[in-house]
Design an enzyme around this catalytic site. Sequence first.
Site, PDB file in Angstrom:
ATOM      1  N   THR A  76      57.724 -73.827  70.584  1.00 54.27           N
ATOM      2  CA  THR A  76      56.659 -74.572  71.251  1.00 54.27           C
ATOM      3  C   THR A  76      55.985 -75.543  70.285  1.00 54.27           C
ATOM      4  O   THR A  76      55.378 -76.527  70.703  1.00 54.27           O
ATOM      5  CB  THR A  76      55.636 -73.595  71.868  1.00 54.27           C
ATOM      6  OG1 THR A  76      56.344 -72.669  72.705  1.00 54.27           O
ATOM      7  CG2 THR A  76      54.586 -74.300  72.692  1.00 54.27           C
ATOM      8  N   TYR A 117      63.437 -63.255  66.034  1.00 55.79           N
ATOM      9  CA  TYR A 117      63.290 -64.035  67.263  1.00 55.79           C
ATOM     10  C   TYR A 117      64.670 -64.240  67.867  1.00 55.79           C
ATOM     11  O   TYR A 117      65.526 -64.901  67.272  1.00 55.79           O
ATOM     12  CB  TYR A 117      62.628 -65.371  66.923  1.00 55.79           C
ATOM     13  CG  TYR A 117      62.386 -66.325  68.073  1.00 55.79           C
ATOM     14  CD1 TYR A 117      62.371 -65.913  69.402  1.00 55.79           C
ATOM     15  CD2 TYR A 117      62.141 -67.672  67.803  1.00 55.79           C
ATOM     16  CE1 TYR A 117      62.131 -66.805  70.431  1.00 55.79           C
ATOM     17  CE2 TYR A 117      61.892 -68.572  68.828  1.00 55.79           C
ATOM     18  CZ  TYR A 117      61.884 -68.144  70.139  1.00 55.79           C
ATOM     19  OH  TYR A 117      61.642 -69.034  71.151  1.00 55.79           O
ATOM     20  N   LYS A 177      60.504 -60.870  68.704  1.00 54.45           N
ATOM     21  CA  LYS A 177      60.194 -61.614  69.923  1.00 54.45           C
ATOM     22  C   LYS A 177      61.502 -61.691  70.697  1.00 54.45           C
ATOM     23  O   LYS A 177      62.431 -62.382  70.288  1.00 54.45           O
ATOM     24  CB  LYS A 177      59.676 -63.010  69.584  1.00 54.45           C
ATOM     25  CG  LYS A 177      59.467 -63.895  70.805  1.00 54.45           C
ATOM     26  CD  LYS A 177      59.060 -65.311  70.426  1.00 54.45           C
ATOM     27  CE  LYS A 177      58.947 -66.181  71.676  1.00 54.45           C
ATOM     28  NZ  LYS A 177      58.593 -67.589  71.362  1.00 54.45           N
TER      29      LYS A 177
END
Length: 297
Positions: A50, A138, A167
């Site tokens: 992001t 991740y 994550k």
Amino acid sequence: MTQALRFGRLIPAMVTPFTESGDLDLKRARELANRLIEGGADSLLINATTGEAPTIFYPQKIELFKAVVDEVAGRVPVIAYAGDNCTADSVDFAQQVEALGVDGLMLVVPYYNKPPQEGMYQHFKAIAEAVDLPVLLYNIPGRCAINMTAETTLRLAHDVPNIVGIKEASGIMEQVKAIIDGAPEDFVVYSGDDSATLEIMKMGGVGVVSTIGNVAPARMKEIVELAAAGKMEEAEAANERLLPLMEGLFATTNPILVKEALKLEGFPVGGVRLPLIDATPEQSVELERIMTQVGVL
């Protein structure tokens, strides 16, 4: 907060503000960090997906990490997104980032070169063992073109003490459950997708690394705290109210609409860097409708 919950339950994956000319806007990054903390963020993840990591190169990443660490001043943990698809570069960069005073690192599955599972294991082990910081993995096969299996994640969780969580954005719930069920007690699983957070928390996940946390941190914090307290009916209701925006922010490639949403909220953070492009007028109108519908505007 327990050692396992050192990063809390709501971790906004912070957007990276840019000026009109496309340069880093470090002043706005500081302001955004404050805004997110005031909104209930337990930690901040800097310069991940992001945050447009692929178009921000190492010297600018360092500038950004320094600015946020300085501004946050220990109020919440700062997690730096430091992994890349070259192990040697990632080791070197992780060591540089550690010296800046960040509180943790996030390392993504190597993308494009599509390593086998053993290659992933060796990659993450090498980076984590080169630093003293806690490390979050991740897994996001939709962007990396390859999935890290539960078996590989669990090997890392058991073999490398400072790999403390993941994550998980694979969308494979059987895999997520296998990780939660097989991990050491101090290894935590975060949802990598806002809309999957409740489902993952019901299985034993601890919270979310959040996109919508940039736009509605207090609302997302409410959901994870209700879920953690076992108030699932209330959590489901709060989730249902916010779900149209969770999904609406992904009508095109993230973070195009997150930045547009912040602009609509009166907190502009600049546009995105090519090859991403800014929201179209039509996308903006639809996003404004959804934000109004869910009560964010």
